[in-house]
Design an enzyme around this catalytic site. Sequence first.
Site, PDB file in Angstrom:
ATOM      1  N   GLY A 115       2.929 -13.628   3.870  1.00 41.96           N
ATOM      2  CA  GLY A 115       4.075 -14.209   3.180  1.00 41.96           C
ATOM      3  C   GLY A 115       4.262 -13.644   1.780  1.00 41.96           C
ATOM      4  CB  THR A 116       2.438 -14.094  -1.320  1.00 44.64           C
ATOM      5  OG1 THR A 116       1.082 -14.146  -0.840  1.00 44.64           O
ATOM      6  CG2 THR A 116       3.029 -15.485  -1.384  1.00 44.64           C
ATOM      7  N   GLY A 117       1.743 -11.448   0.416  1.00 44.90           N
ATOM      8  CA  GLY A 117       0.945 -10.221   0.311  1.00 44.90           C
ATOM      9  C   GLY A 117      -0.387 -10.480  -0.365  1.00 44.90           C
ATOM     10  CB  ILE A 118      -1.505 -13.103  -2.768  1.00 46.47           C
ATOM     11  CG1 ILE A 118      -0.383 -12.846  -3.778  1.00 46.47           C
ATOM     12  CG2 ILE A 118      -2.790 -13.455  -3.512  1.00 46.47           C
ATOM     13  CD1 ILE A 118       0.095 -14.107  -4.504  1.00 46.47           C
ATOM     14  N   GLY A 119      -2.795 -12.863   0.053  1.00 50.22           N
ATOM     15  CA  GLY A 119      -3.945 -13.118   0.925  1.00 50.22           C
ATOM     16  C   GLY A 119      -4.433 -11.852   1.614  1.00 50.22           C
ATOM     17  CG  HIS A 123      -5.750  10.002 -11.004  1.00 46.16           C
ATOM     18  ND1 HIS A 123      -5.580   9.069 -11.994  1.00 46.16           N
ATOM     19  CD2 HIS A 123      -4.740  10.899 -11.141  1.00 46.16           C
ATOM     20  CE1 HIS A 123      -4.505   9.371 -12.688  1.00 46.16           C
ATOM     21  NE2 HIS A 123      -3.975  10.478 -12.198  1.00 46.16           N
ATOM     22  CG  ASP A 127       0.307 -14.331   7.699  1.00 44.57           C
ATOM     23  OD1 ASP A 127       1.373 -13.691   7.605  1.00 44.57           O
ATOM     24  OD2 ASP A 127      -0.066 -15.145   6.829  1.00 44.57           O
TER      25      ASP A 127
END
Length: 149
Positions: A66-70, A133, A8
């Site tokens: 901005g945070t990576g969270i979204g 894994h 973004d």
Amino acid sequence: MKIVLASDHAGFELKEHLKGIIEKEGHSFVDAGTYTEDSVDYPDFGFKGAEIVSTGEADKGVFICGTGIGMNVVANKVKGIRASLVQDMYTAIQSRKHLDANVLVLGERVIGKGMAEEIVKAWLGTSFEGGRHEKRIEKIRQWEEKHLK
Ligand code: RB5
């Protein structure tokens, strides 16, 4: 490998910066936007990038907000995506070795350019270990088959 980049407005500058790093590491990229610093909504670009990985048009993705969270929330909604929000070298490497992460998510407002560069290089250069894994990832795949379109 072909890498899809998506961001973004809050991840735009880092996305542009990482293009050179990705090429220097011997990979190519496709840019899923955003293409300016004008304010946009991260789901529009996160879903676009994630679908490019999910359909196999790109091998892996590097997504930035901005945070990576979204971006991380959005990417992990898409079938076949194992996105990892990474802020340090250990999780960068483990996300590839143990999880075979196919999308790396970064927060431009959280980490500096230098750390982002090192994370991207380590993440692109680390292989999945397989072994014990593999069956864990298979359980994710089976859940997706049962519950997602
Ligand atoms: C945009 O201001 C910001 O909220 C977004 O980039 C991201 O941090 C969301 O997770």
